[in-house]
Design a protein around this motif. Structure first.
Motif, PDB file in Angstrom:
ATOM      1  N   MET A 230       0.831  -1.208   0.000  1.00 50.18           N
ATOM      2  CA  MET A 230       0.000   0.000   0.000  1.00 50.18           C
ATOM      3  C   MET A 230       0.861   1.253   0.000  1.00 50.18           C
ATOM      4  O   MET A 230       1.925   1.295   0.617  1.00 50.18           O
ATOM      5  N   TYR A 231       0.376   2.248  -0.700  1.00 51.22           N
ATOM      6  CA  TYR A 231       1.046   3.548  -0.693  1.00 51.22           C
ATOM      7  C   TYR A 231      -0.022   4.628  -0.740  1.00 51.22           C
ATOM      8  O   TYR A 231      -0.873   4.614  -1.624  1.00 51.22           O
ATOM      9  N   ALA A 232       0.010   5.532   0.214  1.00 50.49           N
ATOM     10  CA  ALA A 232      -0.915   6.670   0.254  1.00 50.49           C
ATOM     11  C   ALA A 232      -2.364   6.257   0.037  1.00 50.49           C
ATOM     12  O   ALA A 232      -3.102   6.901  -0.705  1.00 50.49           O
ATOM     13  N   GLY A 233      -2.783   5.170   0.687  1.00 51.65           N
ATOM     14  CA  GLY A 233      -4.195   4.810   0.692  1.00 51.65           C
ATOM     15  C   GLY A 233      -4.652   3.856  -0.385  1.00 51.65           C
ATOM     16  O   GLY A 233      -5.807   3.441  -0.390  1.00 51.65           O
ATOM     17  N   ILE A 234      -3.778   3.520  -1.323  1.00 52.99           N
ATOM     18  CA  ILE A 234      -4.194   2.570  -2.352  1.00 52.99           C
ATOM     19  C   ILE A 234      -3.220   1.398  -2.414  1.00 52.99           C
ATOM     20  O   ILE A 234      -2.080   1.483  -1.969  1.00 52.99           O
ATOM     21  N   ILE A 235      -3.730   0.283  -2.971  1.00 55.81           N
ATOM     22  CA  ILE A 235      -2.844  -0.865  -3.180  1.00 55.81           C
ATOM     23  C   ILE A 235      -2.131  -0.655  -4.506  1.00 55.81           C
ATOM     24  O   ILE A 235      -2.770  -0.511  -5.545  1.00 55.81           O
TER      25      ILE A 235
END
Lengths: 341, 329
Positions: A230-235
């Motif tokens: 995950m990065y900044a709220g998304i996969i």
């Protein structure tokens, strides 16, 4: 086909603040099979803990809400349930352990009583029987002299012991799914090794599924069948552990793996870095959320957020690099057509 | 004193009294640092590793004279720092600085960044406000911060940036020696590597000597020239980094190394899982302190305390039966 235990689809969860809704996760989809371990990997602020709180519906108590999407547990949508109904599931069918074992335990009750509490509540046992089962649970998680330990308070136990007690509480009701949120981050490496071994052997014994949240790719490599980054709220990338480590496909995953110094090979050389900082949730960049830090960023990355493309088989990455037929077809970042503004 | 050495510790002990009861009598001692002798060379990075509670941070503080040692000598550049007072101690403080673990707790939230970085200059140097400002700009650029943001408060900076502020403050007085106490442990991996690179760059450019205290062994391996492994207040093994990681001699070092999770799922696990927990430093086991958890312990280990001994090639180990003993003789 293995039986699906948990299916999260397009989960968007966030917090309502004075200056509007802040989405901590967006369009997150994860599925966990029975007996499988899935690791959710990411840095602070990536939304991995919010995802786990949403599954437990504990996010409602943290000032947040599930804004969109579904969380199907054994085919039933947890987002449609009332909190009263959730009490039946939470702690019983889905259990959770947290990062800091010291603050997860109540300091004024003995550890035996704390395990017994969960057994009495969920399995409708009497006090005497529950206490006996608590001692058995302590034995199961490898605490020596469990009869004596059951009568002690958390401050009399070390950090590793406390984490074992927390695991005993979580497993007392034989849950189908254990959510472990950074269970070993606060522990020393030698104790971490003990706890990871314990979780693995208990999983084999009890046949439960584990959703493990960690920032440590090393821990993920040891535990996971599948990994979601995950990065900044998304996969940004999702696939089997072997695929992800053999062929990290999102530039962020690649950067994460490369920026950790290894235990073999060259020392003292300049380490690989991902430039810049993790963006705050209220000031997310347009387009691909990683593009300001991405060494391969193109025009299209600045304009449009990439969907999850297939890299190979069930290995997916949300990166324009894999547009078209996917990575196997030989797409490279250079061959992506520039999109003019 | 060997002139190559910047710092020499001889038989350093730090005991904390345990008080209890109505009369607050001393009922015991926590032996946080127990008889440590080591030297740190000019310009090197000495890594100190060990689990929580092993005394590594206490040792760092004794070195900086933030704690007075219960016993033993701390020589910095040939002078015993514990004998210094007044002006002499102030002068010494300029030469030794510390970078803390927590980038949130170690910066005063009510100070502007320029005042945080400028504070050591105000305390130690006779500089005008203008000179201080010029120096602050220079320092911020050196650690990779945007100097136009010097009139802001720390809460406007991210964790990694705050750690850079802490580093700028530490190097403000051009010290010779810096204790980095878990300086990168609280940072996210993508930011951690940036700060490690910065520390290595500063060492090259400013000729700094580091005591790098950490529990992350891969980071210590990357940055250190020599590594000391601590267990319950004692150094159990000390060696040049490459050798220590390739061929650990002490069973504790071997267990510590094998416990690190590697980012490679295909790698076969050959893990030595230690049983039990680290014993209390108030009541350490008899003989070798590691013997109750040691997979190779023999009868002698519970009686005789092994001394830290030289094995050639700069290696030292405190074990009666070091691993690969055949090659050592």
């Amino acid at each position: 086909m293995a039986e699906k235990l948990l299916e999260i689809e397009n989960l968007t969860a966030g917090f309502l603040t004075m200056s509007g809704t802040v989405k901590a996760t967006e369009q997150v989809s994860i599925s966990i099979d029975k007996g499988q371990t899935v690791c959710l990997v990411g840095e602070s602020g990536s939304g991995k803990s919010v995802t786990s709180l949403a599954i437990m519906r504990l996010i409602d108590y943290s000032g947040g809400a599930i804004l969109d999407g579904s969380i199907k547990f054994r085919g039933e949508d947890l987002t449609k349930r009332s909190q009263a109904e959730m009490i039946q599931t939470r702690g019983n069918k889905i259990a959770m352990i947290f990062q800091d074992p010291m603050s997860s335990l109540n300091p004024v009750f003995t550890v035996g009583d704390q395990i017994a509490e969960s057994i009495m509540l969920h399995r409708k046992k009497g006090k005497k029987e529950a206490r006996k089962m608590a001692v058995d649970m302590l034995r199961l998680v490898g605490i020596p002299a469990p009869e004596i330990r059951a009568k002690q308070y958390p401050h009399e136990l070390s950090g590793g012991m406390c984490q074992r007690v927390v695991i005993a509480i979580a497993l007392a009701c034989e849950p189908d799914l254990l959510i472990a949120d950074e269970p070993t981050t606060a522990l020393d490496v030698t104790v971490q090794a003990q706890i990871l071994d314990l979780l693995r052997s208990l999983q084999k014994e009890l046949g439960m599924s584990i959703l493990m949240i960690t920032h440590d790719m090393g821990v993920a490599a040891e535990m996971a069948d599948r990994i979601a980054v995950m990065y900044a709220g998304i996969i940004v990338e999702e696939g089997s552990a072997s695929d992800i480590f053999a062929r990290p496909s999102h530039p962020y995953t690649e950067g994460l793996l490369k920026s950790v110094p290894g235990l073999e090979g060259a020392r003292g050389e300049e380490l690989f870095t991902i430039k810049g900082n993790i963006p705050g949730l209220s000031q997310l960049p347009e387009g691909c959320r990683f593009h300001p830090r991405c060494p391969h960023a193109k025009e299209i990355c600045r304009e449009k957020a990439p969907p999850a493309f297939t890299v190979k088989g069930d290995h997916h990455a949300a990166c324009w690099m894999y547009m078209g037929d996917g990575g196997e077809a030989g797409w490279t970042i250079e061959s992506i057509p520039e999109v003019s503004r | 004193m060997n002139t190559d050495n910047l710092l020499e510790l001889r038989g350093v002990k730090k005991y904390f009294p345990i008080r209890s009861g109505l009369l607050n009598r001393v009922v015991g001692q926590v032996k946080a640092v127990d008889d440590i002798t080591l030297s740190i060379r000019k310009g090197e990075t000495f890594g100190l590793v060990g689990e929580s509670g092993c005394g590594k941070s206490t040792l760092g503080r004794v070195v900086l004279n933030l704690h007075k040692a219960t016993e033993g000598e701390v020589n910095f550049n040939g002078t015993d720092v514990q004998k210094l007072t007044g002006q002499e101690l102030r002068r010494l403080r300029k030469e030794m600085q510390i970078i803390f673990q927590d980038p949130f707790g170690s910066l005063n939230p009510r100070f502007l960044v320029k005042d945080i970085i400028g504070e050591p200059l105000r305390l130690h140097e006779r500089m005008t406000e203008r000179e201080i400002d010029i120096r602050v700009v220079e320092l911020m650029e050196l650690v990779g911060l945007d100097a136009t943001r010097r009139n802001r408060y720390p809460n406007e900076f991210s964790g990694g940036q705050r750690q850079r502020i802490g580093i700028a403050r530490a190097i403000a007085l051009n010290p010779q020696f810096i204790v980095a106490d878990e300086a990168v442990s609280a940072l996210d991996v993508s930011v951690q590597s940036q700060v490690i690179n910065l520390l290595m760059k500063l060492q090259r450019e400013l000729g700094l000597t580091f005591l790098f205290i950490a529990h992350g062994l891969n980071v210590v391996r990357h940055i250190s020239d020599r590594v000391g492994v601590m267990y319950l207040g004692k150094i159990v093994e000390l060696a040049p980094t490459e050798e220590l990681f390739a061929r650990p001699l002490h069973p504790y070092t071997a267990a510590l190394l094998s416990a690190i999770p590697r980012p490679d799922p295909t790698r076969k696990r050959e893990r030595i899982v230690l049983q039990g927990d680290v014993p209390s430093p108030a009541n350490p086991p008899s003989g070798c302190r590691f013997h109750p958890r040691c997979p190779a312990a023999k009868a002698k280990c519970s009686v005789d305390e092994p001394k830290l001994r030289e094995l050639g090639d700069g290696r030292q180990v405190a074990c009666h039966f070091p691993l690969e003993a055949g090659s050592i003789g």
